[in-house]
Structures are given as C-alpha cells and as structure tokens.
Design an enzyme around this catalytic site. Structure first.
Site, mmCIF file in Angstrom:
data_model
loop_
_atom_site.group_PDB
_atom_site.id
_atom_site.type_symbol
_atom_site.label_atom_id
_atom_site.label_comp_id
_atom_site.label_asym_id
_atom_site.label_seq_id
_atom_site.Cartn_x
_atom_site.Cartn_y
_atom_site.Cartn_z
ATOM 1 N N LYS A 72 -43.045 3.423 -21.383
ATOM 2 C CA LYS A 72 -43.987 2.499 -22.023
ATOM 3 C C LYS A 72 -44.015 2.717 -23.532
ATOM 4 O O LYS A 72 -43.833 1.776 -24.319
ATOM 5 C CB LYS A 72 -45.387 2.682 -21.445
ATOM 6 C CG LYS A 72 -46.471 1.912 -22.191
ATOM 7 C CD LYS A 72 -47.859 2.377 -21.797
ATOM 8 C CE LYS A 72 -48.897 1.875 -22.791
ATOM 9 N NZ LYS A 72 -50.247 2.394 -22.527
ATOM 10 N N ASP A 114 -48.139 -1.698 -19.213
ATOM 11 C CA ASP A 114 -49.421 -0.999 -19.306
ATOM 12 C C ASP A 114 -50.305 -1.466 -18.149
ATOM 13 O O ASP A 114 -49.832 -2.123 -17.222
ATOM 14 C CB ASP A 114 -50.076 -1.243 -20.670
ATOM 15 C CG ASP A 114 -50.683 -2.637 -20.794
ATOM 16 O OD1 ASP A 114 -50.340 -3.536 -19.981
ATOM 17 O OD2 ASP A 114 -51.525 -2.834 -21.691
#
Length: 213
Positions: free
Chosen positions: A123, A142
C-alpha cells in the site's frame, strides 16, 4: 443481463472519473521522502490529522539523514497524535537509516526496494511510486478500497494483496492509482462503513451490497 466483472469495473471507473475529476493524494508533501513518512503516519489515522502533524515534523527533519540521526523520542513527540506513535517513529527512523545506508539518501524507485524499508508494505509503496515518481506499479488498497471493492462485487477477498491482484486484472494499468484515489473519495463522501448513503450513490446500479439488502 449480467455484465462481466471486467466491464463492470471499467464502468465503475468511468463514473468515478466523472464524479471526482480532480481526485489526488490527500497527504501534503513536497518530496518523495516526505510522502513516504506521511503515508507511514496515515496508518490507522486520517490524512487530515497527518497533515496537521507533518509541517512541524518536516521542518525539524527535512530529509532522510536528519530522521536517521534524530532522537527518536523527539519524533514520537511530534507524531504522537497520529496514534501508534512509538511503532511509527521506529519504522520512520529505521526506513531512513536504510535509505541513507543503502540508497545514498534517496527514496528508492522500485517496488522490491521499497518493500525492504521498515513500515512499508505494498500500500505505502504504491502511493510513493505513483505520487512521488509517477510510476504505476499496482493498486493502492486501503480500508475504503477494500470495503467498496467487496461491496461492488469486484472481489470477494479480504487480504489486501489478493484484492490488489483481483483489481489489477480488471482495470487498465494507467488507471490503477486513479481508481484507488477516486474510490477512496467515494468511500469518504458516500459509501462509508456504517451508514452508506445508498440513495445518493451513482454506483447503486452496480452494487452487490445494495441489491443484496
């Protein structure tokens, strides 16, 4: 008539682009290093809160060498309000130590190298590559991307890496990060976790979560 998952994903992407034409990273930063630090701080914390903390932090520690040689307690004090501050300070300092020792003080520009840094998973690496260097390597997953991708029926996975792989198969590579940012905007504005505003959602006709209610 049911449409294919890939066609559905691209229709969602088209609508999101129309809804959020100016969508961009919500974190404030001037350099790839600042973006890296801000993204580490954003874990379990809002971007708004991070943006309140980072001006003083980056004034005090403007680059990797300054973070690397800092008194960690000072970092902890400056980032305290972002939560999990001890672990975040440790990761930031260790990441910067490695950047100084292994990468000549510069944030690396490849996924494998970024993943060697403390506190960096895919991420964070995707955010840094896309917004720090203009390199689209993957889909940033996310909590919003995870929630909406499941609700919209683009994946049934729970693991962020597996969700990312599913989305990469459905979307054109140049739009991977644009999809993430736009769907994050939509998750914040409309499709929130507890009470999604389905009656205001322009993706409602494509939503498995709504039709299953």
């Amino acid at each position: 008539m049911r449409i294919s998952k890939k066609k559905k994903a691209r229709e969602i992407l088209t609508i999101l682009k129309q809804l959020y034409p100016n969508a961009t990273c919500s974190l404030d930063y001037e350099t790839p290093l600042q973006l890296l630090v801000a993204t580490i701080l954003s874990a379990q914390c809002t971007d708004e809160r991070v943006n309140k903390v980072t001006p003083a932090l980056f004034t005090r520690f403007p680059d990797a060498p300054s973070f690397a040689k800092a008194d960690r307690q000072e970092i902890e004090t400056l980032i305290h309000s972002t939560g999990f501050y001890r672990n975040k300070a440790k990761n930031i300092q260790n990441a910067c130590l490695k950047i100084v020792n292994d990468f000549n003080g510069n944030v690396p520009q490849t996924m494998p190298e970024l993943l060697t840094l403390a506190g960096v998973a895919r991420k964070t690496a995707n955010v840094v590559l896309a917004h720090g260097f203009g390199i689209i390597e993957g889909v940033t997953v996310d909590t919003h991307v995870k929630r909406l991708s499941n609700r919209l029926g683009l994946t049934k996975k729970d693991n962020p890496v597996q969700i990312e792989q599913d989305l990469m198969q459905l979307l054109p590579q140049p739009d991977w990060e644009n999809f993430s940012i736009s769907i994050i905007y939509h998750g914040r504005a409309v499709c929130n976790a507890r009470k999604p505003l389905c009656n205001q959602c322009q993706l409602i006709h494509l939503c498995n979560h709504y039709t299953a209610q």
